[in-house]
Motif scaffolding. Structure first.
Motif, short mmCIF file in Angstrom:
data_model
loop_
_atom_site.label_atom_id
_atom_site.label_comp_id
_atom_site.label_asym_id
_atom_site.label_seq_id
_atom_site.Cartn_x
_atom_site.Cartn_y
_atom_site.Cartn_z
N ASP A 36 0.83 -1.21 0.00
CA ASP A 36 0.00 0.00 0.00
C ASP A 36 0.86 1.25 0.00
O ASP A 36 0.57 2.23 -0.71
N LEU A 37 1.92 1.23 0.79
CA LEU A 37 2.81 2.38 0.88
C LEU A 37 3.52 2.60 -0.45
O LEU A 37 3.60 3.73 -0.95
N PHE A 38 4.04 1.53 -1.04
CA PHE A 38 4.77 1.67 -2.29
C PHE A 38 3.87 2.20 -3.40
O PHE A 38 4.27 3.08 -4.17
N GLU A 39 2.65 1.67 -3.46
CA GLU A 39 1.72 2.14 -4.50
C GLU A 39 1.41 3.61 -4.32
O GLU A 39 1.33 4.37 -5.30
N ALA A 40 1.24 4.06 -3.09
CA ALA A 40 0.96 5.47 -2.82
C ALA A 40 2.14 6.34 -3.24
O ALA A 40 1.96 7.41 -3.83
N VAL A 41 3.35 5.88 -2.93
CA VAL A 41 4.55 6.62 -3.30
C VAL A 41 4.68 6.70 -4.83
O VAL A 41 4.94 7.77 -5.39
N VAL A 42 4.50 5.57 -5.49
CA VAL A 42 4.61 5.55 -6.95
C VAL A 42 3.56 6.45 -7.59
O VAL A 42 3.86 7.23 -8.50
N SER A 43 2.33 6.39 -7.09
CA SER A 43 1.24 7.20 -7.64
C SER A 43 1.53 8.69 -7.50
O SER A 43 1.42 9.46 -8.47
N GLU A 44 1.93 9.12 -6.31
CA GLU A 44 2.19 10.54 -6.07
C GLU A 44 3.42 11.01 -6.84
O GLU A 44 3.46 12.12 -7.38
N THR A 45 4.44 10.16 -6.89
CA THR A 45 5.66 10.51 -7.61
C THR A 45 5.39 10.66 -9.10
O THR A 45 5.88 11.59 -9.75
N CYS A 46 4.58 9.77 -9.65
CA CYS A 46 4.23 9.84 -11.07
C CYS A 46 3.38 11.07 -11.37
O CYS A 46 3.57 11.72 -12.41
N ASP A 47 2.46 11.40 -10.48
CA ASP A 47 1.65 12.61 -10.67
C ASP A 47 2.54 13.86 -10.68
O ASP A 47 2.38 14.75 -11.53
N ASP A 48 3.48 13.91 -9.75
CA ASP A 48 4.41 15.05 -9.69
C ASP A 48 5.23 15.15 -10.98
O ASP A 48 5.42 16.24 -11.53
N PHE A 49 5.72 14.00 -11.43
CA PHE A 49 6.56 13.97 -12.64
C PHE A 49 5.76 14.44 -13.85
O PHE A 49 6.23 15.29 -14.62
N TYR A 50 4.57 13.89 -14.02
CA TYR A 50 3.76 14.26 -15.19
C TYR A 50 3.40 15.75 -15.18
O TYR A 50 3.50 16.44 -16.20
N ASN A 51 2.95 16.23 -14.03
CA ASN A 51 2.58 17.65 -13.94
C ASN A 51 3.77 18.56 -14.24
O ASN A 51 3.63 19.57 -14.93
N ALA A 52 4.94 18.19 -13.75
CA ALA A 52 6.15 18.98 -14.01
C ALA A 52 6.52 18.92 -15.49
O ALA A 52 6.94 19.92 -16.09
N SER A 53 6.35 17.74 -16.09
CA SER A 53 6.77 17.57 -17.49
C SER A 53 6.01 18.47 -18.45
O SER A 53 6.54 18.82 -19.51
N GLN A 54 4.80 18.85 -18.10
CA GLN A 54 4.02 19.69 -19.01
C GLN A 54 4.69 21.06 -19.23
O GLN A 54 4.55 21.65 -20.30
N SER A 55 5.42 21.53 -18.23
CA SER A 55 6.11 22.82 -18.38
C SER A 55 7.35 22.72 -19.25
O SER A 55 7.85 23.72 -19.74
N TRP A 56 7.85 21.51 -19.45
CA TRP A 56 9.05 21.34 -20.29
C TRP A 56 8.77 21.66 -21.75
O TRP A 56 9.69 21.95 -22.52
#
Length: 218
Positions: A64-84
């Motif tokens: 559960d912890l790993f999935e939460a970390v992966v989910s939040e990390t991926c959301d952060d990455f994708y949102n940041a990537s849009q500015s690139w």
């Protein structure tokens, strides 16, 4: 005395959001250094400076912890990537691709976890469902590649474009996710400016000519 004790407990007890945030932050550090099957809740507690038993209140299992970390990390990455991609349509191919790579590397310098978690875990699984939440990583990388494709002319050969974006995506996750081993081969410091510059110039040297050929094949 019981009233004072209750009041003291309330004062010393962190808020739910604050506790969950600390757990996620600590877990990101641990999962970026150790593969999922090696990392433990005790490691997370030690990294965050709290009793690891607190984790179970928010995340009943490591999965559960790993999935939460992966989910939040991926959301952060994708949102940041849009500015690139911002403003790239107003400048030339070479300048635009160079700027894109520089923005990507700047993000890596601040948040290396997405790259490192991929590099640590991807070689160890045969099926995506073997790792909790790893599908989030696959979906996020696919969405970033789709955004890259949408920023190119529709006349571009779509089969070749898919090969280009997939290979570029694999290269950055190898160079950045496995920076320590890659830099050691080159005799460089993985955290040093020399290695980051080497990665930037290598990506531009290898992929810019391919990108030019995709956009202007003749």
């Amino acid at each position: 005395m019981s009233v004072n004790k209750t009041q003291n407990e309330k004062l010393s007890r962190p808020s739910a959001d604050n506790s969950r945030g600390k757990i996620i932050a600590a877990a990101r550090k641990v999962f970026a250094k150790h593969p999922y099957h090696v990392a433990t809740m005790r490691m997370v507690g030690k990294a965050g400076g709290f009793d690891h038993q607190l984790i179970a209140y928010y995340f009943p299992s490591k999965a559960d912890l790993f999935e939460a970390v992966v989910s939040e990390t991926c959301d952060d990455f994708y949102n940041a990537s849009q500015s690139w991609f911002e403003g790239l349509d107003r400048i030339g191919i070479e300048q635009g691709f160079r700027l894109f790579v520089e923005r990507l590397l700047e993000y890596f310098s601040k948040a290396p976890e997405p790259f490192r978690m991929t590099a640590l875990n991807a070689p160890m699984i045969e099926r995506l469902d073997e790792l909790p939440g790893y599908q989030h990583t696959v979906e996020m990388r696919s969405k970033v590649r789709d955004t890259f494709k949408k920023n190119l002319p529709p006349s571009v050969d779509q089969v070749m474009l898919e090969r280009f974006t997939m290979t570029f995506d694999t290269a950055i996750h190898s160079y950045l996710g496995a920076a320590h081993s890659q830099a050691e081969i080159l005799g460089m410091d993985p955290a040093g400016e020399e290695y980051i510059t080497w990665v930037k110039e290598t990506l531009i040297c290898v992929f810019l000519p391919l990108l030019r050929k995709l956009i202007s094949p003749e």
